[in-house]
Design an enzyme around this catalytic site. Structure first.
Site, PDB file in Angstrom:
ATOM      1  N   ASP A 101      52.442  27.779  17.809  1.00 25.41           N
ATOM      2  CA  ASP A 101      51.706  26.558  17.546  1.00 25.41           C
ATOM      3  C   ASP A 101      51.393  25.917  18.906  1.00 25.41           C
ATOM      4  OD1 ASP A 101      50.335  24.552  16.330  1.00 25.41           O
ATOM      5  OD2 ASP A 101      51.897  23.992  14.938  1.00 25.41           O
TER       6      ASP A 101
HETATM    7  C1  BGC Z   1      48.982  22.204  14.456  1.00 19.48           C
HETATM    8  C2  BGC Z   1      48.451  23.508  13.924  1.00 19.48           C
HETATM    9  C3  BGC Z   1      47.027  23.709  14.378  1.00 19.48           C
HETATM   10  C4  BGC Z   1      47.003  23.640  15.895  1.00 19.48           C
HETATM   11  C5  BGC Z   1      45.628  23.871  16.485  1.00 19.48           C
HETATM   12  C6  BGC Z   1      48.769  22.056  15.953  1.00 19.48           C
HETATM   13  O1  BGC Z   1      49.066  20.768  16.379  1.00 19.48           O
HETATM   14  O2  BGC Z   1      50.353  22.100  14.134  1.00 19.48           O
HETATM   15  O3  BGC Z   1      48.532  23.523  12.516  1.00 19.48           O
HETATM   16  O4  BGC Z   1      46.531  24.916  13.904  1.00 19.48           O
HETATM   17  O5  BGC Z   1      47.452  22.360  16.307  1.00 19.48           O
HETATM   18  O6  BGC Z   1      44.784  22.812  16.302  1.00 19.48           O
END
Ligand code: BGC
Length: 759
Positions: A293
Site C-alpha cells: 500500500d
Molecule cells: C489506500 C489504497 C489505495 C492507495 C493508492 C492508499 O492510501 O489505502 O487503498 O489503493 O492509497 O491510492
C-alpha cells in the site's frame, strides 16, 4: 467422419476453448510466456530488476506523505528503466506520453503498467461498494465493474486497485464504505463478481483491466475502528473471516494483491512472511504479484519494526511484497541489499517474474500503447448506456428499513410535498468518496429526481434546512461539519408545515466516509437531528431518505418517522433511482450487507458472532450490556419490500450428509402482498461443535427470486461438504463430522431452522 459430425466436434472444441479461456487467470501459466519471461530476466541488470519493483505516483500526490521526488528526477528514472509502474497517470494521451519515455529511452523497453483507484466507476459513478453490495445482485455488480473497466481501459489505465474485500465489522471505520460489509461469504462472492467484471474472460482484451484484491490483510479489523490501527486476531479468525474473500479472489485469478498498512499480532502485513509467502504464494499457489500500500514499506519504521529504509526494504522483500507503491524504499535498498548478501537475488527474480507475467497477460509486450487510444477514449467514457446501467444498479441497492402503515410508496396524486435537508439538492455527495474522475456536482439530486417524476400539479416545497459541511470539501482534507448554524431551520419548518408529506434527505457528506474518515459519533452528524426534531414538530408524516457510507445509529429517527429508505451514495443517477422507489415505480429489494447498531457502543457489531460461554440473557452474569440489547437495530440481511413474503418450514432431502454426497434444503416462498416483488432468500449454517468454536450462524448461500402477487416458488439449496468447510484446528480447510443447523429466511434474524448431521 461425416460433415455433420465434423461440424459438431468443431463446435464442441470451440465451446471447450471458450470455457478454457473463461477460466484463464493469472494462475494458469502459459509455458511460452514463462520462457519469454525467463529470457528477459536473464538480460536484466540488478538495477533493472529493482526498477520493475518500483511504482511511482504520477503528477500529483493523492494520499499519504508528499512525494520526496520531483518530476524531473522521476522522468530520468523512467528513462533509465528504474520504474516499472505508475499510479494516477491518466488519459490515453497521458499514459502514452509516460510510456514513450520508457519505450524510447530505456535499454530493455519493458512497458509500464498504469494503476488507479477505480473503486465504483471511472467517470460514470456507480453506488459506493457497500451500497452496491446491498443489491446482493452479482450479475449487476459484475456489470458495474465491467463498465468501470471499459471506461478505465479506454482512458489508458491497465489496472484498478479494487476490489477491497476487507471484512469490516466496525461502523466507525470510514473505509467500511469501500467493501462488501461484515460477512466473509458475501464479501467473497461480491469480490469475485467484481474481479470478473474488471478482468473479463481475457485480460488481454482492450477493455479488460487487472484487478487487485486489497488490503491483505486485516485492515478492516483496526482496533476501535481507527484507520491504520493495530490488529490483534488469532489464526482461526484470520483464516475463517478475514482471509476467506482473499482466498476466493486468488482462486478467481485476480491479477494482483495489495497488502495493508496495519500490523497483525506484532508484524506489519507488508513484511508478513506468513500472509504473503506461506498462505498466499504457497498454500494458495498464487502466481500474480503483491503491491504494497502507499508507502507501507517505509511506514514500517514508524511501526517500530524497521530501523531504517534498508531494513524496511529487506523485511518487505523477504516478506513477499513485490512492488513498492510510491517506491521510496526499494529504489534505494534493493541493489545494496543484494550486493552485500543480505538478500538473495532470487527473491528479486521471483517478484519481477510475477510482475512481468501480469504485463504479458495484459498484452503490453505486444503493444505497450494498446490502451492509449484517443478515439476509443472519446467513445467509451460516460456514455448514456453506462449512466443507465448505473441507474439500474442504484435502484437495486436501495434498502427499505421501515414502512409503517404503508407510508411508502408515495402517490403521484399528492397535492404538495416538502423536500428538506442538506443532502436533498446535493448534486455532489451522491458521487461518494474515492470517485476517480467523477465530475463534481454531476449527480442527479433527490430533489431533481422528484421533480423529474412529478407533474406541475404537485407543489414541491424545497428547503435545505442547514448545511452539513462547512467550507471546501475534498478527498485530501479533513471535513468540517456544521455543528451550530441553524438559521435555515425556519424555512424548513415552514415548508414542512404547508406540505402533505415531507421527504427529508439526511445522512453523511460524501467525504465523511473513505480513507482516514473514522468517527466515534455515528448519529446524524452536525445539526441534522435537531433539524429533524424541528420538522417533526410541525409534520410527522416524514419519509427519511438516508445517504451515507457506513451504518448509522438510527435509534432516535427510528422512533420519530414512519418510513426510512437507505440509499447510500448511489452514483451519477442517484436521484432518479430514489424517486423510482419513493413513488413505487421500483419495489425496493436491497438487503443490508452490514448490521445497523442501536448505539455506537455496540461496535464492532456483526451477526455471525460466537456464542460465548454465557450467551443467555436469562442469567445475570451473561455476555451482554446492562444498558443495551446486543442485537442490531436493523440486522444483516434485512430489507423490506412493498409486498410481503411468507416462508414455509424447511424441507430437507435427507437428515445425513455424506462425504461424497449432497443434501437439499428447500423452502416455499409466497408473495402475500399486492404487488410483484424480488426477495433474496438467505441460507445460514451453524456447526454446533467443532475443533474451533464456530459462529452462531454463517451465511453460506442465497438466491434471488421474483414473485407476482399470490405466487409461490420453491427455492432449493444444495448443501455439500464444501458448504460446511472451515479452517480447523488442524490448520487446514476441512469439514468435520458432526451436527449442523441449517437456517433459511429473509434476513439473519428471521429464519426457519432444521437439523442434519455430517458423517
Ligand atoms: C489506500 C489504497 C489505495 C492507495 C493508492 C492508499 O492510501 O489505502 O487503498 O489503493 O492509497 O491510492
Amino acid at each position: 467422419m461425416n460433415t455433420t459430425k465434423a461440424l459438431l466436434s468443431l463446435m464442441v472444441l470451440a465451446f471447450a476453448t471458450q470455457l478454457a479461456s473463461a477460466q484463464k487467470g493469472v494462475n494458469d501459466l502459459d509455458p511460452v510466456t514463462e520462457r519469454k519471461i525467463d529470457s528477459i530476466i536473464n538480460l536484466m541488470t540488478l538495477k533493472e530488476k529493482m526498477g520493475q519493483m518500483v511504482q511511482y505516483n504520477g503528477s500529483f500526490d493523492l494520499t499519504g506523505a508528499p512525494s520526496e521526488i520531483d518530476g524531473n528526477t522521476k522522468l530520468q528514472k523512467l528513462r533509465a528503466g528504474e520504474v516499472g509502474s505508475m499510479l494516477n497517470v491518466l488519459t490515453a494521451a497521458g499514459t502514452r506520453e509516460a510510456q514513450e519515455n520508457v519505450m524510447k529511452y530505456s535499454r530493455l523497453k519493458i512497458p509500464l503498467i498504469f494503476g488507479y483507484d477505480v473503486i465504483h466507476g471511472y467517470k460514470t459513478m456507480f453506488p459506493v461498494p457497500l451500497g452496491e453490495s446491498a443489491s446482493w445482485d452479482l450479475e449487476a455488480i459484475e456489470n458495474g465493474a465491467r463498465i468501470a473497466a471499459v471506461e478505465t481501459a479506454a482512458s489508458g489505465v491497465h489496472w484498478t486497485f479494487a476490489p477491497m474485500v476487507d471484512v469490516s465489522r466496525d461502523a466507525r471505520w470510514g473505509r467500511i464504505m469501500e467493501g462488501g460489509g461484515e460477512d466473509p461469504y458475501l464479501n467473497s462472492v461480491i469480490g469475485v463478481a467484481r474481479i470478473k467484471g474488471f478482468q473479463g474472460t481475457d485480460l488481454s482484451d482492450v477493455f479488460s483491466i487487472a484487478a487487485c484484491a486489497k488490503h491483505f490483510a486485516g485492515y478492516g479489523y483496526g482496533e476501535g475502528g481507527r484507520d491504520y490501527n493495530t490488529v490483534n486476531v488469532g489464526i482461526s479468525e484470520l483464516q475463517n473471516s478475514i482471509l476467506m474473500p482473499f482466498k476466493a479472489a486468488a482462486e478467481a485469478g485476480v491479477a494482483t494483491f495489495m497488502n495493508s498498512f496495519n500490523e497483525i499480532d506484532g508484524t506489519p502485513a507488508t513484511a508478513s512472511v506468513y500472509l504473503q509467502r506461506e498462505v498466499l504464494k504457497k498454500d494458495w499457489d498464487y502466481k500474480g504479484f503483491v503491491v504494497s500500500d502507499w508507502g507501507s514499506i517505509v511506514e514500517m519504521i514508524n511501526h517500530g519494526y524497521a530501523k531504517d529504509k534498508m531494513q524496511a526494504g529487506e523485511l518487505a522483500v523477504k516478506g513477499g511484497s513485490d512492488m513498492d507503491m510510491e517506491g521510496l524504499v526499494y529504489e534505494e535498498s534493493l541493489v545494496p541489499l543484494v550486493e552485500n548478501g543480505s538478500i538473495d537475488e532470487a527473491l528479486l527474480d521471483d517478484a519481477v517474474r510475477r510482475i512481468l507475467r501480469v504485463k504479458f497477460n495484459l498484452g503490453l509486450f505486444e503493444d505497450p500503447y494498446k490502451y492509449s487510444d484517443e478515439t476509443r477514449e472519446a467513445q467509451n467514457v460516460y456514455t448514456e448506456a453506462h449512466l443507465e446501467a448505473s441507474e439500474d444498479i442504484a435502484r437495486k441497492s436501495i434498502v427499505l428499513l421501515k414502512n409503517e402503515n404503508n407510508a411508502l410508496p408515495l402517490k403521484t396524486s399528492l397535492k404538495s410535498i416538502a423536500v428538506i435537508g442538506p443532502l436533498a439538492a446535493d448534486k455532489d455527495s451522491p458521487l461518494g468518496n474515492w470517485r476517480a474522475q467523477a465530475v463534481p456536482n454531476s449527480a442527479v439530486s433527490v430533489l431533481e429526481g422528484i421533480q423529474n417524476k412529478l407533474g406541475a400539479a404537485v407543489e414541491i416545497n424545497y428547503a435545505k434546512g442547514a448545511d452539513l459541511a462547512i467550507g471546501e470539501r475534498a478527498f485530501i482534507q479533513p471535513l468540517k461539519l456544521n455543528q451550530t448554524d441553524t438559521t435555515g431551520f425556519a424555512d424548513a419548518v415552514a415548508a414542512a408545515a404547508k406540505s402533505e408529506v415531507v421527504v427529508m434527505v439526511l445522512g453523511e457528506d460524501a467525504y465523511q466516509t473513505g480513507e482516514a474518515r473514522s468517527y466515534t459519533d455515528i448519529t446524524l452528524a452536525g445539526v441534522q437531528q435537531e433539524l429533524l426534531d424541528a420538522v417533526h414538530a410541525v409534520n410527522e408524516n416524514i419519509v427519511l431518505v438516508l445517504m451515507n457510507g457506513r451504518p448509522l445509529d438510527l435509534s432516535k429517527p427510528n422512533e420519530q418517522v414512519p418510513a426510512i429508505l437507505e440509499t447510500w451514495f448511489l452514483g451519477s443517477r442517484a436521484g432518479n433511482a430514489i424517486a423510482d422507489v419513493l413513488f413505487g415505480d421500483y419495489n425496493p429489494s436491497g438487503k443490508l450487507p452490514v448490521s445497523f447498531p442501536r448505539n455506537v457502543g455496540q461496535e464492532p457489531l456483526y451477526y455471525n458472532r460466537k456464542n460465548t460461554g454465557r450467551p443467555s440473557s436469562d442469567l445475570i452474569f451473561y455476555s451482554g450490556y446492562e444498558d443495551s440489547s446486543i442485537e442490531a437495530l436493523f440486522p444483516f440481511g434485512f430489507g423490506l419490500s412493498y409486498t410481503t413474503f411468507e416462508y414455509s418450514d424447511i424441507s430437507l432431502g435427507a437428515e445425513t450428509l455424506n462425504a461424497d454426497g449432497s443434501l437439499t434444503a428447500s423452502v416455499s416462498v409466497t408473495n402475500t402482498g399486492d404487488v410483484a416483488g424480488k426477495e433474496t432468500v438467505q441460507l445460514y449454517i451453524r456447526d454446533l461443535f467443532a475443533s474451533k468454536t464456530r459462529p452462531i450462524k454463517e451465511l453460506r448461500d442465497f438466491k434471488q427470486i421474483e414473485l407476482e402477487p399470490g405466487e409461490s416458488k420453491t427455492v432449493t439449496f444444495v448443501i455439500t461438504p464444501k458448504t460446511l468447510e472451515f479452517y480447523s484446528a488442524n490448520n487446514i480447510w476441512e469439514t468435520e463430522p458432526g451436527d449442523f443447523e441449517v437456517m433459511i429466511g429473509t434476513n439473519s434474524m428471521d429464519l426457519k431452522k432444521a437439523a442434519f448431521s455430517y458423517e
